[in-house]
Motif scaffolding. Structure first.
Motif, short mmCIF file in Angstrom:
data_model
loop_
_atom_site.label_atom_id
_atom_site.label_comp_id
_atom_site.label_asym_id
_atom_site.label_seq_id
_atom_site.Cartn_x
_atom_site.Cartn_y
_atom_site.Cartn_z
N ASP A 58 0.84 -1.20 0.00
CA ASP A 58 0.00 0.00 0.00
C ASP A 58 0.88 1.26 0.00
OD1 ASP A 58 -2.38 -1.53 0.26
OD2 ASP A 58 -2.06 -1.67 2.42
N ILE A 59 1.99 1.19 0.73
CA ILE A 59 2.85 2.35 0.94
C ILE A 59 4.32 1.96 0.77
CG2 ILE A 59 3.65 4.06 2.64
CD1 ILE A 59 0.88 3.84 3.95
N VAL A 60 5.09 2.84 0.14
CA VAL A 60 6.53 2.63 0.00
C VAL A 60 7.27 3.80 0.65
CG1 VAL A 60 8.46 2.43 -1.61
CG2 VAL A 60 6.28 1.35 -2.17
N LEU A 61 8.24 3.48 1.51
CA LEU A 61 9.16 4.49 2.05
C LEU A 61 10.39 4.44 1.15
CD1 LEU A 61 8.92 3.83 5.91
CD2 LEU A 61 7.48 5.27 4.46
N LEU A 62 10.58 5.46 0.32
CA LEU A 62 11.58 5.41 -0.75
C LEU A 62 12.65 6.49 -0.60
CD1 LEU A 62 12.44 4.23 -3.55
CD2 LEU A 62 10.87 5.92 -4.57
N ASP A 63 13.87 6.07 -0.37
CA ASP A 63 15.00 6.99 -0.36
C ASP A 63 15.28 7.42 -1.80
OD1 ASP A 63 17.30 8.40 0.18
OD2 ASP A 63 18.56 6.63 0.46
N LEU A 64 15.50 8.71 -2.04
CA LEU A 64 15.76 9.18 -3.40
C LEU A 64 17.18 8.84 -3.86
CD1 LEU A 64 14.13 12.73 -3.69
CD2 LEU A 64 13.32 10.56 -4.62
N ASN A 65 18.12 8.84 -2.93
CA ASN A 65 19.53 8.65 -3.30
C ASN A 65 19.95 7.20 -3.11
OD1 ASN A 65 22.10 9.34 -4.12
ND2 ASN A 65 22.74 9.98 -2.07
N ILE A 66 19.50 6.34 -4.03
CA ILE A 66 19.83 4.91 -3.96
C ILE A 66 20.56 4.51 -5.24
CG2 ILE A 66 18.07 4.11 -2.34
CD1 ILE A 66 16.23 3.58 -4.70
N PRO A 67 21.38 3.45 -5.18
CA PRO A 67 22.15 3.04 -6.35
C PRO A 67 21.35 2.28 -7.41
CG PRO A 67 22.65 1.61 -4.49
CD PRO A 67 21.73 2.68 -3.97
N LEU A 68 22.00 2.06 -8.55
CA LEU A 68 21.49 1.33 -9.72
C LEU A 68 20.37 2.10 -10.41
CD1 LEU A 68 21.63 -2.40 -8.53
CD2 LEU A 68 23.39 -0.99 -9.60
N LYS A 69 19.27 2.32 -9.74
CA LYS A 69 18.22 3.23 -10.21
C LYS A 69 17.87 4.12 -9.04
CE LYS A 69 15.89 0.39 -13.72
NZ LYS A 69 15.91 1.30 -14.86
N ASN A 70 17.92 5.44 -9.22
CA ASN A 70 17.62 6.31 -8.09
C ASN A 70 16.11 6.37 -7.84
OD1 ASN A 70 16.41 8.41 -9.73
ND2 ASN A 70 18.48 9.12 -10.23
N GLY A 71 15.73 7.03 -6.76
CA GLY A 71 14.32 7.06 -6.38
C GLY A 71 13.42 7.65 -7.44
#
Length: 217
Positions: A58-71
């Protein structure tokens, strides 16, 4: 064992590449296991896309600065496939431009990483379609700028954006094909689709359209 408040349970997926912060979010959610159910964690964008598709949270807590594909790329890909859940963007940057981009990409909330757990809890409880939460403050999702609305409407793919950058630099079709490792026919088809989406017919019109709407910001 069933949750005592099963009618209130929301499934949550966590994505952050910093183990300490990610573990903190997981521990926090476990404290409210009667209200939220953690269905998965990821440490990079590729893992996030795979996990979110598989678990349909239902909900995602997503960091924008992540590797491979950013947020941002994760948001755009989820939106492209039509499987975008409610997304709370987590970031260290209190940046208005970044906030607008996250909003335009499909996020439902923007929360700074130095926020209190009380504010995170409040955001998870209150996030919903049609509204945008900026560090706990509610604003209408319709408050997007005209440029952001345009970008949401036309939805250029990552590949199309790559081609646009090459086209407006004056790179020829054979050179684009060589640089992007695709055939010249594929380049021509992409170009046709881009021109159709943007309602332009010349490179000059394409350049003006990109400038007017900030398509490559």
């Amino acid at each position: 064992m069933p949750h005592s408040k099963s009618y209130n349970v929301k499934t949550v997926f966590v994505c952050d590449d910093h183990a300490l912060f990610r573990d903190g979010e997981v521990a926090f959610l476990e404290r409210y296991s009667d209200e939220f159910s953690l269905v998965g964690v990821a440490s990079d964008g590729v893992e996030a896309l795979s996990g979110i598709t598989a678990t349909e949270p239902d909900i995602v807590l997503l960091d924008l600065n992540i590797p491979l594909k950013n947020g941002m790329e994760v948001l755009r890909e989820l939106r492209r496939t039509g499987s975008l859940p409610l997304v709370i963007v987590m970031t260290s940057y209190n940046d208005r431009t970044l906030l607008r981009k996250a909003k335009a990409a499909g996020a439902n909330a923007y929360l700074l990483k130095d926020s209190s757990y009380d504010l995170l809890l409040e955001t998870i409880r209150n996030v919903k379609e049609g509204m945008f939460l900026n560090n706990g403050e509610v604003s209408d999702a319709e408050e997007l700028s005209e440029a952001d609305k345009f970008k949401q409407l036309i939805r250029l793919t990552e590949r199309e954006q790559e081609l646009v950058r090459e086209i407006i630099k004056g790179v020829s079709t054979p050179q684009i094909a060589e640089r992007l490792f695709i055939s010249e026919n594929t380049v021509k088809n992409h170009r046709k689709n881009i021109y159709r989406k943007l309602s332009v017919s010349t490179v000059q019109e394409l350049i003006l359209c990109c400038k007017d709407h900030g398509l490559l910001d």
